[in-house]
Design a protein around this motif. Structure first.
Motif, PDB file in Angstrom:
ATOM      1  N   UNK A  77       0.828  -1.208   0.000  1.00  0.00           N
ATOM      2  CA  UNK A  77       0.000   0.000   0.000  1.00  0.00           C
ATOM      3  C   UNK A  77       0.862   1.257   0.000  1.00  0.00           C
ATOM      4  N   UNK A  78       1.965   1.233   0.753  1.00  0.00           N
ATOM      5  CA  UNK A  78       2.840   2.405   0.830  1.00  0.00           C
ATOM      6  C   UNK A  78       3.507   2.697  -0.507  1.00  0.00           C
ATOM      7  N   UNK A  79       4.007   1.641  -1.149  1.00  0.00           N
ATOM      8  CA  UNK A  79       4.689   1.833  -2.425  1.00  0.00           C
ATOM      9  C   UNK A  79       3.728   2.356  -3.487  1.00  0.00           C
ATOM     10  N   UNK A  80       2.566   1.723  -3.565  1.00  0.00           N
ATOM     11  CA  UNK A  80       1.568   2.159  -4.553  1.00  0.00           C
ATOM     12  C   UNK A  80       0.987   3.522  -4.179  1.00  0.00           C
ATOM     13  N   UNK A  81       0.772   3.721  -2.877  1.00  0.00           N
ATOM     14  CA  UNK A  81       0.142   4.957  -2.420  1.00  0.00           C
ATOM     15  C   UNK A  81       0.957   6.193  -2.706  1.00  0.00           C
ATOM     16  N   UNK A  82       2.276   6.100  -2.552  1.00  0.00           N
ATOM     17  CA  UNK A  82       3.106   7.277  -2.806  1.00  0.00           C
ATOM     18  C   UNK A  82       3.096   7.650  -4.287  1.00  0.00           C
ATOM     19  N   UNK A 109      -2.135  11.621  -8.744  1.00  0.00           N
ATOM     20  CA  UNK A 109      -3.573  11.910  -8.724  1.00  0.00           C
ATOM     21  C   UNK A 109      -4.038  12.669  -7.482  1.00  0.00           C
ATOM     22  N   UNK A 110      -3.125  13.017  -6.588  1.00  0.00           N
ATOM     23  CA  UNK A 110      -3.525  13.707  -5.373  1.00  0.00           C
ATOM     24  C   UNK A 110      -3.828  12.736  -4.247  1.00  0.00           C
ATOM     25  N   UNK A 111      -4.017  13.268  -3.061  1.00  0.00           N
ATOM     26  CA  UNK A 111      -4.172  12.438  -1.875  1.00  0.00           C
ATOM     27  C   UNK A 111      -5.531  11.735  -1.788  1.00  0.00           C
ATOM     28  N   UNK A 169      -7.466  10.026  -3.844  1.00  0.00           N
ATOM     29  CA  UNK A 169      -7.612   8.688  -4.417  1.00  0.00           C
ATOM     30  C   UNK A 169      -7.169   7.613  -3.436  1.00  0.00           C
ATOM     31  N   UNK A 170      -6.102   7.890  -2.683  1.00  0.00           N
ATOM     32  CA  UNK A 170      -5.623   6.914  -1.702  1.00  0.00           C
ATOM     33  C   UNK A 170      -6.697   6.584  -0.672  1.00  0.00           C
ATOM     34  N   UNK A 171      -7.511   7.565  -0.331  1.00  0.00           N
ATOM     35  CA  UNK A 171      -8.563   7.319   0.658  1.00  0.00           C
ATOM     36  C   UNK A 171      -9.722   6.520   0.059  1.00  0.00           C
ATOM     37  N   UNK A 172     -10.011   6.704  -1.216  1.00  0.00           N
ATOM     38  CA  UNK A 172     -11.044   5.893  -1.873  1.00  0.00           C
ATOM     39  C   UNK A 172     -10.606   4.430  -1.954  1.00  0.00           C
ATOM     40  N   UNK A 173      -9.340   4.202  -2.288  1.00  0.00           N
ATOM     41  CA  UNK A 173      -8.827   2.830  -2.348  1.00  0.00           C
ATOM     42  C   UNK A 173      -8.837   2.200  -0.953  1.00  0.00           C
ATOM     43  N   UNK A 174      -8.511   2.992   0.057  1.00  0.00           N
ATOM     44  CA  UNK A 174      -8.509   2.492   1.432  1.00  0.00           C
ATOM     45  C   UNK A 174      -9.913   2.096   1.872  1.00  0.00           C
ATOM     46  N   UNK A 175     -10.905   2.863   1.457  1.00  0.00           N
ATOM     47  CA  UNK A 175     -12.293   2.519   1.768  1.00  0.00           C
ATOM     48  C   UNK A 175     -12.674   1.193   1.108  1.00  0.00           C
ATOM     49  N   UNK A 176     -12.298   1.003  -0.153  1.00  0.00           N
ATOM     50  CA  UNK A 176     -12.608  -0.238  -0.863  1.00  0.00           C
ATOM     51  C   UNK A 176     -11.942  -1.442  -0.188  1.00  0.00           C
ATOM     52  N   UNK A 177     -10.705  -1.276   0.254  1.00  0.00           N
ATOM     53  CA  UNK A 177      -9.996  -2.362   0.932  1.00  0.00           C
ATOM     54  C   UNK A 177     -10.638  -2.688   2.277  1.00  0.00           C
TER      55      UNK A 177
END
Length: 390
Positions: free
Chosen positions: A147-152, A158-160, A162-170
């Motif tokens: 998650x860290x590698x992909x998230x950075x 795409x800005x911060x 998107x990371x929170x949308x992916x985190x919600x899906x996970x």
């Protein structure tokens, strides 16, 4: 078969529950939306106070009602947490999200280890608790690194948000797997305890600590070192920013500090059999004290080596402390006493957070880390003395 099935489900839960790319840019995302270091510390205190108030009640509920249902509740609240953070733009929004996270943490902390131990016991493998817990933590770490590698990379492009949308899906995926858990069959002792008032569980816990005095120093060690390690997890981004490390390197750094925890989690059970829990925990406390003190003094990139060393030692903490406790308690109070451990950790987090916030407000994050170093040093002296008496 039930016990082995639960193990497979727990691995999947850990993977998706830790596949949270939001964490790699969390402090920057919060800072971008108006959250100062002091405000972040306030939310940490909200988290800790909530956990302290709810840990014991939720542990008792898990023992008497259902460990699985408490884990489902914890996963559901995790989904709501990220949904709120996606739209948060004031302190009260962040505080609400942290409050829900704390309720979820309380609901799941004692329940997960209790369900794991009893699942292993049902399969005749309870002696491998530290080994399996270490492997679960290894899955946790591997997922966090991914998650860290992909998230950075995603945050940079795409800005911060998107990371929170992916985190919600996970988080939703982790919730799905919690429904697949099966409650291990309760022992006769556990069935009798369910019919007793909650006060009996508290009294039983007190009796346990009185008759097992060697448990308390080990539990305190897990609490203090675990709380101290939290300040690496929560504030390393600010430390790297202050010493001039670009945000583009955050993903690689985050993956590195979690990778360094793998050896401790995987090998804790072997090291325990050779050196013993107390000696290992004494060494971990000494490493943390030296590492945090160096971080406070070396205000440059050389401090990264101290962070790496702290994380390497920190991988031993949870398997050792949790295993020492669970091998000495019965199924009827497993979640309750595990919640005592988590409750104490969060009391330590509140106390340490007050000092960290105060010294950070005066000397930035470096002063906060200096305070944590002194705290670990003082506790290390106590632990070395107390463990020698047992």
């Amino acid at each position: 078969m039930t016990g082995l099935r639960n193990l497979r489900v727990l691995y999947a839960m850990r993977f998706f529950g830790s596949l949270i790319p939001a964490y790699v840019i969390e402090r920057l995302y919060w800072e971008e939306r108006g959250m100062s270091i002091q405000m972040v510390v306030y939310t940490e205190m909200i988290f800790a106070v909530t956990v302290v108030l709810l840990e014991l009640p939720t542990g008792i509920i898990a023992d008497r009602w259902s460990r699985k249902r408490m884990l489902v509740l914890a996963s559901l609240l995790g989904c709501f947490e990220f949904l709120i953070l996606l739209y948060a733009d004031s302190f009260r929004h962040f505080a609400l999200a942290v409050f829900l996270a704390a309720v979820g943490r309380s609901a799941g902390s004692g329940a997960e280890n209790a369900l794991l131990y009893d699942s292993l016991k049902a399969a005749g493998r309870e002696e491998s608790f530290e080994q399996v817990l270490g492997r679960l933590n290894a899955v946790d770490i591997a997922s966090t690194m991914l998650a860290a590698m992909c998230g950075s990379v995603l945050a940079g492009r795409f800005g911060y948000g998107l990371n929170y949308w992916i985190s919600l899906a996970s988080s939703i995926a982790a919730l799905f797997f919690t429904f697949m858990l099966v409650e291990p069959a309760a022992s006769g002792e556990a069935e009798r305890e369910k019919g007793m008032p909650a006060s009996a569980s508290i009294a039983g816990s007190v009796r346990f600590f009185r008759s097992n005095r060697g448990v308390l120093p080990v539990m305190l060690s897990g609490m203090v070192t675990g709380a101290s390690l939290n300040f690496i997890d929560e504030f390393w981004q600010l430390y790297l920013d202050r010493v001039g490390i670009p945000a583009a390197a955050f993903g690689l750094f985050s993956a590195s500090i979690f990778l360094l925890r793998l050896p401790g989690n995987i090998l804790a059970y072997k090291l325990k059999s050779r050196l013993g829990s107390r000696l290992l925990l004494t060494a971990v406390t000494a490493v943390l004290a030296a590492g945090f003190l160096y971080l406070s003094m070396a205000r440059n990139a050389s401090g990264l080596a101290s962070i790496f060393l702290i994380c390497l030692a920190g991988g031993l903490i949870e398997p050792l402390a949790a295993g020492y406790l669970h091998h000495r308690i019965g199924s009827s109070m497993r979640a309750t006493l595990d919640s005592f451990q988590s409750l104490g950790l969060n009391v330590a987090l509140i106390a340490a957070g007050l000092g960290f916030g105060y010294f950070s407000s005066r000397w930035d994050v470096f002063g906060g880390y200096g305070f944590i170093g002194m705290l670990c040093l003082a506790f290390g002296v106590y632990f070395a003395f107390a463990s020698s008496k047992i």
